[in-house]
Design an enzyme around this catalytic site. Sequence first.
Site, short mmCIF file in Angstrom:
data_model
loop_
_atom_site.label_atom_id
_atom_site.label_comp_id
_atom_site.label_asym_id
_atom_site.label_seq_id
_atom_site.Cartn_x
_atom_site.Cartn_y
_atom_site.Cartn_z
CG ASP A 100 -0.17 -0.03 2.53
OD1 ASP A 100 1.06 -0.25 2.49
OD2 ASP A 100 -0.81 0.15 3.58
CG HIS A 123 21.04 4.39 -20.14
ND1 HIS A 123 19.90 4.22 -20.89
CD2 HIS A 123 21.56 5.57 -20.51
CE1 HIS A 123 19.73 5.27 -21.70
NE2 HIS A 123 20.74 6.10 -21.48
CG ASP A 150 24.57 11.34 -17.42
OD1 ASP A 150 23.87 12.30 -17.02
OD2 ASP A 150 24.45 10.85 -18.56
CG ASP A 210 21.09 15.10 -18.82
OD1 ASP A 210 22.05 14.53 -18.27
OD2 ASP A 210 20.45 14.59 -19.76
CG HIS A 258 25.43 8.23 -27.22
ND1 HIS A 258 25.56 9.60 -27.23
CD2 HIS A 258 26.47 7.76 -26.46
CE1 HIS A 258 26.61 9.96 -26.52
NE2 HIS A 258 27.20 8.86 -26.04
CG HIS A 316 18.40 14.46 -24.54
ND1 HIS A 316 17.90 15.23 -23.51
CD2 HIS A 316 19.45 13.78 -24.00
CE1 HIS A 316 18.60 15.01 -22.40
NE2 HIS A 316 19.55 14.13 -22.67
CG HIS A 348 15.70 11.76 -22.90
ND1 HIS A 348 16.42 11.35 -23.99
CD2 HIS A 348 16.50 11.54 -21.83
CE1 HIS A 348 17.59 10.86 -23.61
NE2 HIS A 348 17.66 10.96 -22.28
CD GLU A 408 23.79 13.30 -23.75
OE1 GLU A 408 24.27 12.44 -22.99
OE2 GLU A 408 22.61 13.63 -23.73
CE1 TYR A 468 30.10 6.50 -23.14
CE2 TYR A 468 29.70 6.71 -25.48
CZ TYR A 468 29.54 7.18 -24.21
OH TYR A 468 28.83 8.33 -23.98
NE ARG A 503 26.90 10.37 -21.13
CZ ARG A 503 26.95 9.13 -20.67
NH1 ARG A 503 27.53 8.16 -21.38
NH2 ARG A 503 26.46 8.82 -19.48
CD GLU A 505 24.18 15.17 -20.69
OE1 GLU A 505 23.01 15.17 -21.13
OE2 GLU A 505 24.57 14.35 -19.83
#
Length: 450
Positions: A42, A247, A264, A276, A355, A359, A366, A389, A393, A417, A419
Amino acid sequence: MAVLAPVFDAQVFADRRRRFMAELGGAAAVIPASTLVTHHADTEWPFRQNSDFWYLTGLDEPDAVALFLPHRPEGERFVLFVNPREPSAEVWTGRRWGCEGAVDRFGADCAHPRIELDALLPQYLEGAEGIAYRIGSHPLVEPLVLRAWATQLDRAPRTGRAALALVAPCPLLHRMRLRKDPSELERMREACKIAASAHELARAAVRPGMTERQVQALIEQHFLEHGARGAAYSSIVAGGDNACVLHYIDNRDTLQEGDLLLIDAGCSLPDYYNSDITRTFPVGGRFTGEQRELYSLVLAAQEAAIASVHPGQTAEDVHATAVRVMVEGLVDLGLLLGDVDGLIEQGAYRHLYMHRTGHWLGLDVHDVGAYRLGEHHVELEPGMVLTVEPGLYVSDRLAVPEGQPPIDDRWKGIGIRIEDDVAVRDREDVACGHEVLSVDALKAVQAMER
């Protein structure tokens, strides 16, 4: 320390509703709020308002429904159905605004208890030329909308009028949300300021032997202490080869001397505007030669891509700029072989950079808004905000394309990365045509070392 109070400007929301209803023409729109979602037994997940509903109302309560009725007279065009004040419920879950608050604070022309939606919806939709409602997202509200519309269609042969189409409100709303007004940009600057200072704090604190989870805790504590609602998304704190998982959110390994750490992480403000930001730096304070070369390449690609952000460009142009710099650099380093144009056309770089370069960013991380309309890419306009970004890799997870060199072990396990959040600005206001909202997070090679 300063703690952000939730921001609410009734006039901002009223202006949005006016613009939205002008776009609707003779159609009526039904926009439901989010409902609570069960976590276990609950217990519910923390409530997160539907961004479209929030954008038009500013009401942060579950289960409400907003009607936008441009076909009706002034004073009857914005109607809210809300959970009424009820002390026995509020003692468990907190204060509600109720019908009085819906009118007095949130500017509704009139308000009703949510339970009355089924009975009153048909009369409010009567006379509309169409109904703007998103099918498939609100299972409790959808049958009521469809029943009201079906009743109109059944009566059409006798009355001569009915809403002849059920259309999605998303294209209209999302086109509005794509272009941020000055007040929205200011909120996003604040979100970026908080997140940038968290990144700076983390980089100063990181040492070999810490865990990824400890770094995550440090960052997210900073978000909360500075008045953010919390993390905008599951923070990625990825040491070493973990950074090659785009991710990665386990955040449970121990940080090792000689590895890089990719963070990130962005925050969400009480009014849902997000940041971001990604930064990558050496755990032990110094890059290895290979790490430095790849970091410098990603940084060059990112800086070139950011420089290309200005009115008249497209998100595709920004991506293409980053890809070209990246491929040229990978050829120079011997990680790719061949003609740069051919490598780009073939996508022969995608085992290393798989990638897109960014975005839209706003109320959603996003964020909504088209990137292309048919065959044409959407041109950047002042008020749009996008992330930039690029990343590299280097791992064995993806096969090296035929004709490309095998990856030497000295490069493997390096994930990088960088960004930033970038607002498109009018060149009359900012000569370069953009503003880096996350500028307080450092990224120069020298700044990443200690």
